[in-house]
Enzyme design. Sequence first.
Site, PDB file in Angstrom:
ATOM      1  N   SER A  31       0.817  -1.217   0.000  1.00 51.71           N
ATOM      2  CA  SER A  31       0.000   0.000   0.000  1.00 51.71           C
ATOM      3  C   SER A  31       0.847   1.261   0.000  1.00 51.71           C
ATOM      4  CB  SER A  31      -0.923   0.013   1.223  1.00 51.71           C
ATOM      5  OG  SER A  31      -0.167  -0.021   2.423  1.00 51.71           O
ATOM      6  N   ASN A 119      -1.991  -2.426  13.151  1.00 50.69           N
ATOM      7  CA  ASN A 119      -3.451  -2.300  13.199  1.00 50.69           C
ATOM      8  C   ASN A 119      -3.883  -1.020  13.909  1.00 50.69           C
ATOM      9  OD1 ASN A 119      -3.298  -4.781  12.043  1.00 50.69           O
ATOM     10  ND2 ASN A 119      -4.383  -5.892  13.660  1.00 50.69           N
ATOM     11  N   HIS A 165     -41.149  21.954 -10.042  1.00 52.30           N
ATOM     12  CA  HIS A 165     -41.380  20.978 -11.115  1.00 52.30           C
ATOM     13  C   HIS A 165     -40.800  21.464 -12.448  1.00 52.30           C
ATOM     14  CE1 HIS A 165     -44.196  18.893  -8.415  1.00 52.30           C
ATOM     15  NE2 HIS A 165     -44.671  20.099  -8.135  1.00 52.30           N
ATOM     16  N   SER A 286     -15.853  23.347 -28.428  1.00 49.61           N
ATOM     17  CA  SER A 286     -16.121  22.112 -29.167  1.00 49.61           C
ATOM     18  C   SER A 286     -15.022  21.869 -30.192  1.00 49.61           C
ATOM     19  CB  SER A 286     -17.478  22.211 -29.881  1.00 49.61           C
ATOM     20  OG  SER A 286     -17.627  21.179 -30.836  1.00 49.61           O
ATOM     21  N   LYS A 292     -19.473  26.923 -30.102  1.00 53.69           N
ATOM     22  CA  LYS A 292     -19.877  26.354 -28.818  1.00 53.69           C
ATOM     23  C   LYS A 292     -19.031  26.872 -27.654  1.00 53.69           C
ATOM     24  CE  LYS A 292     -22.309  23.379 -27.900  1.00 53.69           C
ATOM     25  NZ  LYS A 292     -21.965  21.937 -28.028  1.00 53.69           N
ATOM     26  N   GLU A 299     -20.510  20.695 -15.591  1.00 54.63           N
ATOM     27  CA  GLU A 299     -20.873  19.323 -15.940  1.00 54.63           C
ATOM     28  C   GLU A 299     -19.991  18.313 -15.209  1.00 54.63           C
ATOM     29  OE1 GLU A 299     -20.798  19.126 -20.194  1.00 54.63           O
ATOM     30  OE2 GLU A 299     -22.448  20.563 -20.421  1.00 54.63           O
ATOM     31  N   TYR A 326      -9.263  -6.117  12.796  1.00 52.56           N
ATOM     32  CA  TYR A 326      -8.649  -5.726  11.530  1.00 52.56           C
ATOM     33  C   TYR A 326      -8.665  -6.864  10.520  1.00 52.56           C
ATOM     34  CZ  TYR A 326      -5.513  -3.853   8.051  1.00 52.56           C
ATOM     35  OH  TYR A 326      -4.999  -3.414   6.865  1.00 52.56           O
TER      36      TYR A 326
END
Length: 470
Positions: A31, A119, A165, A286, A292, A299, A326
Amino acid sequence: MDGKAQSEGGKLWGGRFSADNDPIMEKFNKSIDFDKRMWREDIKGSKAYAISLSKASLITKDEVSSMLKGLDAVHDEWEAESFEIEQSDEDIHTANERRLSEIIGPEIAGKLHTGRSRNDQVVTDVRLWIRQELKTFSNLMKLLITSITERAKQDINALMPGYTHMQRAQPIRWSHWLMSYGSAFLRNWQSLIPLHAKINILPLGSGALAGNPFNIDREFLAKELGFNEISLNSLDATGNRDFIADVLFWLTQLSCQLSRFAEDLILYSTSEFGYVKLSDAYSTGSSLMPQKKNADGLELIRGKAGTIIGRCMGFMATMKGLPSTYNKDLQEDKIVLFDVCDAMQDVIQIASGIIATLTINPEKMKSALSFDMLATDVAYYLVRRGIAFRTAHNLAGQVVKAAETKGCSMDKLSLAELKNISPKFEEGASQIWNFENSVEQYAASGGTSRSSVLNQIAKVEKGVKADILI
């Protein structure tokens, strides 16, 4: 001991093994590539633990002094980005202990881990790391909220349609819309207080699972490391990752709020709405259509929410079937945690920049207001003249129908036509058809009148001035 045994014996756990790991397993088990970012926390915890070993008379004053100087040297190497990770380093704990051993010798360095397990060490590191991360998020949230309140003050006079709505409903101030998110983000920011309290519990001193047998002063450790309390049960302490789930949920909830914020602004920035124009700094073009200007910043904020929801749900799925204490599955917690924290720091900063730099089109906002949005105001006009609301609501509906039948907007109905519906309509009824009057009637706390919105801004500004995390 043969060569292979010596190879495995070099690991913190290697004495019991007589053969090397499969190379794929070796890589799979490591890790260090992601948990190395906790180097500072790991050293901080080790220094406190070294002092606690001295207090328990398990090491001498000279030995603790050597350990502390050695750990400072390891710290300086990380700080200078000169620390060299070796092939044998499984994780940040192994790497730091290996380097300490090289600096002060294995006889002294080997005593540092007395009574301590990876641990309880790793979960302490994670809590320390998150605690600092929450301070970063607190500052970023304050920046976001401040950006919103500044824009709300700047654009206080702009009126726009409010929606339910996704249908135009009633006139509101643009600043009232802004403060709807300012209020939500303030609430989210303030929820860092109980979240911080859940984080700030010391697990160090729990050992692998059964506790510490060497009379380590855990209260001292807690004070030394800035924790408010110590964990109650060693089994729970080493296996507990509820606090990570709490952090992930906090970030997920925030990402959903920011996604809704982004969705509104995406709509408002379209040609069909035209209420706002985004800065070029947060837009892209774009590859095919030169005209564009895409709201990619917004987004991506909206898109990140889906990814973060998935990360949170995935972590909960990992946790749901684990037996007590653990398990190696918990190594995955940091991958998820780091990824979501990194993403959300970017998201908050982008959102702050967007709101601070966009421009609004008050004329386009106001042109989107229509007199049918004042149908409720017609009912309120009649209520103020003694008619029960349900009756007034029905009469207002008749006004709408009369305008539709005549093929005109409601403001074009004559007083005679209005009186034909109800004699309560009087000469001053034309004041109904004023959008500024409409928003100003909502002066109750939380409403869209100028005074109410300014009060909201003032309260949020006052709330966000506090330093809630220390």
